[in-house]
Write a protein that holds these residues in place. Structure first.
Motif, PDB file in Angstrom:
ATOM      1  N   ARG A  10     -10.265   2.232  -1.189  1.00 48.61           N
ATOM      2  CA  ARG A  10      -8.992   2.815  -1.633  1.00 48.61           C
ATOM      3  C   ARG A  10      -8.624   4.014  -0.769  1.00 48.61           C
ATOM      4  O   ARG A  10      -7.456   4.201  -0.406  1.00 48.61           O
ATOM      5  N   LEU A  11      -9.604   4.822  -0.414  1.00 49.92           N
ATOM      6  CA  LEU A  11      -9.345   5.985   0.436  1.00 49.92           C
ATOM      7  C   LEU A  11      -8.925   5.530   1.846  1.00 49.92           C
ATOM      8  O   LEU A  11      -8.005   6.104   2.430  1.00 49.92           O
ATOM      9  N   VAL A  12      -9.579   4.504   2.366  1.00 51.98           N
ATOM     10  CA  VAL A  12      -9.198   3.967   3.682  1.00 51.98           C
ATOM     11  C   VAL A  12      -7.768   3.423   3.609  1.00 51.98           C
ATOM     12  O   VAL A  12      -6.971   3.617   4.525  1.00 51.98           O
ATOM     13  N   ARG A  13      -7.417   2.774   2.514  1.00 54.73           N
ATOM     14  CA  ARG A  13      -6.051   2.254   2.373  1.00 54.73           C
ATOM     15  C   ARG A  13      -5.034   3.398   2.211  1.00 54.73           C
ATOM     16  O   ARG A  13      -3.900   3.284   2.665  1.00 54.73           O
ATOM     17  N   LEU A  14      -5.436   4.491   1.597  1.00 57.26           N
ATOM     18  CA  LEU A  14      -4.561   5.660   1.517  1.00 57.26           C
ATOM     19  C   LEU A  14      -4.300   6.216   2.928  1.00 57.26           C
ATOM     20  O   LEU A  14      -3.168   6.567   3.271  1.00 57.26           O
ATOM     21  N   ILE A  15      -5.357   6.264   3.736  1.00 56.47           N
ATOM     22  CA  ILE A  15      -5.199   6.684   5.132  1.00 56.47           C
ATOM     23  C   ILE A  15      -4.280   5.709   5.859  1.00 56.47           C
ATOM     24  O   ILE A  15      -3.419   6.115   6.642  1.00 56.47           O
ATOM     25  N   ALA A  16      -4.449   4.412   5.581  1.00 55.54           N
ATOM     26  CA  ALA A  16      -3.587   3.400   6.195  1.00 55.54           C
ATOM     27  C   ALA A  16      -2.124   3.652   5.841  1.00 55.54           C
ATOM     28  O   ALA A  16      -1.246   3.571   6.707  1.00 55.54           O
ATOM     29  N   LEU A  17      -1.860   3.978   4.582  1.00 59.71           N
ATOM     30  CA  LEU A  17      -0.478   4.264   4.172  1.00 59.71           C
ATOM     31  C   LEU A  17       0.073   5.487   4.898  1.00 59.71           C
ATOM     32  O   LEU A  17       1.240   5.510   5.291  1.00 59.71           O
ATOM     33  N   PHE A  18      -0.767   6.496   5.094  1.00 57.67           N
ATOM     34  CA  PHE A  18      -0.373   7.692   5.848  1.00 57.67           C
ATOM     35  C   PHE A  18       0.015   7.310   7.275  1.00 57.67           C
ATOM     36  O   PHE A  18       1.044   7.745   7.795  1.00 57.67           O
ATOM     37  N   LYS A  19      -0.796   6.462   7.904  1.00 55.58           N
ATOM     38  CA  LYS A  19      -0.506   6.010   9.269  1.00 55.58           C
ATOM     39  C   LYS A  19       0.773   5.165   9.295  1.00 55.58           C
ATOM     40  O   LYS A  19       1.598   5.301  10.201  1.00 55.58           O
ATOM     41  N   LEU A  20       0.943   4.298   8.320  1.00 54.25           N
ATOM     42  CA  LEU A  20       2.138   3.448   8.270  1.00 54.25           C
ATOM     43  C   LEU A  20       3.393   4.272   7.995  1.00 54.25           C
ATOM     44  O   LEU A  20       4.462   3.973   8.533  1.00 54.25           O
ATOM     45  N   LEU A  89       1.045   2.542  18.016  1.00 54.83           N
ATOM     46  CA  LEU A  89      -0.332   2.994  17.775  1.00 54.83           C
ATOM     47  C   LEU A  89      -0.590   3.171  16.282  1.00 54.83           C
ATOM     48  O   LEU A  89      -1.608   2.709  15.754  1.00 54.83           O
ATOM     49  N   PHE A  90       0.337   3.842  15.596  1.00 54.93           N
ATOM     50  CA  PHE A  90       0.162   4.085  14.168  1.00 54.93           C
ATOM     51  C   PHE A  90       0.218   2.788  13.357  1.00 54.93           C
ATOM     52  O   PHE A  90      -0.498   2.644  12.363  1.00 54.93           O
ATOM     53  N   LEU A  91       1.057   1.849  13.773  1.00 54.20           N
ATOM     54  CA  LEU A  91       1.094   0.541  13.096  1.00 54.20           C
ATOM     55  C   LEU A  91      -0.234  -0.186  13.260  1.00 54.20           C
ATOM     56  O   LEU A  91      -0.749  -0.778  12.305  1.00 54.20           O
ATOM     57  N   THR A  92      -0.782  -0.149  14.472  1.00 54.00           N
ATOM     58  CA  THR A  92      -2.078  -0.789  14.723  1.00 54.00           C
ATOM     59  C   THR A  92      -3.153  -0.160  13.846  1.00 54.00           C
ATOM     60  O   THR A  92      -3.930  -0.867  13.198  1.00 54.00           O
ATOM     61  N   GLU A  93      -3.190   1.150  13.820  1.00 54.90           N
ATOM     62  CA  GLU A  93      -4.156   1.849  12.968  1.00 54.90           C
ATOM     63  C   GLU A  93      -3.949   1.489  11.503  1.00 54.90           C
ATOM     64  O   GLU A  93      -4.901   1.148  10.792  1.00 54.90           O
ATOM     65  N   GLY A  94      -2.711   1.608  11.044  1.00 53.01           N
ATOM     66  CA  GLY A  94      -2.408   1.390   9.629  1.00 53.01           C
ATOM     67  C   GLY A  94      -2.738  -0.013   9.157  1.00 53.01           C
ATOM     68  O   GLY A  94      -3.354  -0.194   8.107  1.00 53.01           O
ATOM     69  N   ILE A  95      -2.350  -1.005   9.933  1.00 48.81           N
ATOM     70  CA  ILE A  95      -2.625  -2.395   9.540  1.00 48.81           C
ATOM     71  C   ILE A  95      -4.126  -2.668   9.558  1.00 48.81           C
ATOM     72  O   ILE A  95      -4.670  -3.267   8.620  1.00 48.81           O
ATOM     73  N   GLY A  96      -4.807  -2.212  10.629  1.00 48.02           N
ATOM     74  CA  GLY A  96      -6.258  -2.407  10.701  1.00 48.02           C
ATOM     75  C   GLY A  96      -6.992  -1.704   9.575  1.00 48.02           C
ATOM     76  O   GLY A  96      -7.929  -2.262   8.981  1.00 48.02           O
ATOM     77  N   LEU A  97      -6.588  -0.480   9.255  1.00 44.32           N
ATOM     78  CA  LEU A  97      -7.226   0.252   8.155  1.00 44.32           C
ATOM     79  C   LEU A  97      -6.921  -0.401   6.811  1.00 44.32           C
ATOM     80  O   LEU A  97      -7.787  -0.465   5.929  1.00 44.32           O
ATOM     81  N   TRP A  98      -5.695  -0.884   6.640  1.00 47.48           N
ATOM     82  CA  TRP A  98      -5.351  -1.559   5.391  1.00 47.48           C
ATOM     83  C   TRP A  98      -6.259  -2.773   5.171  1.00 47.48           C
ATOM     84  O   TRP A  98      -6.649  -3.069   4.049  1.00 47.48           O
ATOM     85  N   MET A  99      -6.603  -3.436   6.266  1.00 48.25           N
ATOM     86  CA  MET A  99      -7.481  -4.612   6.192  1.00 48.25           C
ATOM     87  C   MET A  99      -8.957  -4.207   6.187  1.00 48.25           C
ATOM     88  O   MET A  99      -9.843  -5.054   6.163  1.00 48.25           O
ATOM     89  N   VAL A 100      -9.221  -2.883   6.195  1.00 55.36           N
ATOM     90  CA  VAL A 100     -10.560  -2.294   6.164  1.00 55.36           C
ATOM     91  C   VAL A 100     -11.431  -2.876   7.281  1.00 55.36           C
ATOM     92  O   VAL A 100     -12.543  -3.353   7.046  1.00 55.36           O
ATOM     93  N   LYS A 101     -10.915  -2.820   8.491  1.00 52.52           N
ATOM     94  CA  LYS A 101     -11.627  -3.312   9.666  1.00 52.52           C
ATOM     95  C   LYS A 101     -12.364  -2.163  10.346  1.00 52.52           C
ATOM     96  O   LYS A 101     -11.812  -1.081  10.521  1.00 52.52           O
ATOM     97  N   ARG A 102     -13.592  -2.418  10.742  1.00 51.64           N
ATOM     98  CA  ARG A 102     -14.410  -1.382  11.397  1.00 51.64           C
ATOM     99  C   ARG A 102     -13.745  -0.914  12.708  1.00 51.64           C
ATOM    100  O   ARG A 102     -13.718   0.273  13.010  1.00 51.64           O
ATOM    101  N   TRP A 103     -13.213  -1.852  13.500  1.00 51.14           N
ATOM    102  CA  TRP A 103     -12.568  -1.468  14.765  1.00 51.14           C
ATOM    103  C   TRP A 103     -11.423  -0.493  14.515  1.00 51.14           C
ATOM    104  O   TRP A 103     -11.173   0.392  15.326  1.00 51.14           O
ATOM    105  N   ALA A 104     -10.721  -0.665  13.389  1.00 50.81           N
ATOM    106  CA  ALA A 104      -9.589   0.209  13.084  1.00 50.81           C
ATOM    107  C   ALA A 104     -10.074   1.625  12.754  1.00 50.81           C
ATOM    108  O   ALA A 104      -9.390   2.602  13.075  1.00 50.81           O
ATOM    109  N   GLU A 105     -11.227   1.727  12.120  1.00 53.43           N
ATOM    110  CA  GLU A 105     -11.780   3.045  11.832  1.00 53.43           C
ATOM    111  C   GLU A 105     -12.101   3.769  13.146  1.00 53.43           C
ATOM    112  O   GLU A 105     -11.745   4.933  13.316  1.00 53.43           O
ATOM    113  N   TRP A 106     -12.774   3.074  14.068  1.00 56.77           N
ATOM    114  CA  TRP A 106     -13.071   3.656  15.373  1.00 56.77           C
ATOM    115  C   TRP A 106     -11.787   4.006  16.111  1.00 56.77           C
ATOM    116  O   TRP A 106     -11.662   5.091  16.684  1.00 56.77           O
ATOM    117  N   PHE A 107     -10.844   3.066  16.128  1.00 52.06           N
ATOM    118  CA  PHE A 107      -9.569   3.263  16.814  1.00 52.06           C
ATOM    119  C   PHE A 107      -8.843   4.486  16.251  1.00 52.06           C
ATOM    120  O   PHE A 107      -8.340   5.320  16.994  1.00 52.06           O
TER     121      PHE A 107
END
Length: 153
Positions: A10-20, A89-107
């Motif tokens: 949920r926290l990762v998805r909150l970060i994703a919403l911030f990025k989106l 860049l922010f869309l890539t981060e946000g979508i990847g984080l929303w999907m809780v992908k490890r690469w998105a966390e690193w990115f």
């Protein structure tokens, strides 16, 4: 990826919403800039000041109108293009984080950390509470994501 508990996700998805949200704002800036590029920027800015009910006599509004009126079409176009690049860049981060992908966390850690010096420079040039809050939020995002990545290694 290891299974994380749902509150971490949920926290990762909150970060994703911030990025989106940031991506959406940058897309709006980019579209606005490209819309204005072949128009009289000062007239468009004055129109929006009136539409928003702002006082053109206010020193901050007046200063912003003056700066906006001095922008060249090339500079306005550059603002639009750069806004779209950052939005991507922010869309890539946000979508990847929303999907809780490890690469998105690193990115997200890499991109967000690389932008912190730019944010600090902008705060130094033109301090504002909003810029400070965004900087603090971005640092908190990096700290949390680094903690999360290290915990799951």
């Amino acid at each position: 990826m290891k299974s994380a508990n749902s509150s971490d996700n949920r926290l990762v998805r909150l970060i994703a919403l911030f990025k989106l949200l940031k991506a959406g704002l940058l897309i709006a800036v980019g579209l606005s800039a490209l819309h204005v590029v072949h128009k009289d920027a000062a007239s468009v800015a004055e129109h929006w000041v009136k539409m928003l009910g702002l006082d053109p006599g206010n020193r901050y509004v007046g200063r912003a109108l003056q700066k906006f009126g001095n922008l060249t079409p090339q500079r306005i176009k550059s603002v639009g293009v750069v806004s779209f690049i950052y939005a991507a860049l922010f869309l890539t981060e946000g979508i990847g984080l929303w999907m809780v992908k490890r690469w998105a966390e690193w990115f997200s850690v890499i991109i967000t950390t690389s932008l912190v010096p730019v944010e600090i420079y902008e705060i130094h040039r033109h301090p504002s509470a909003i810029k400070g809050a965004v900087l603090i939020a971005n640092i908190a995002v990096v700290v949390y994501l680094v903690y999360r990545i290290r915990k799951e290694l």
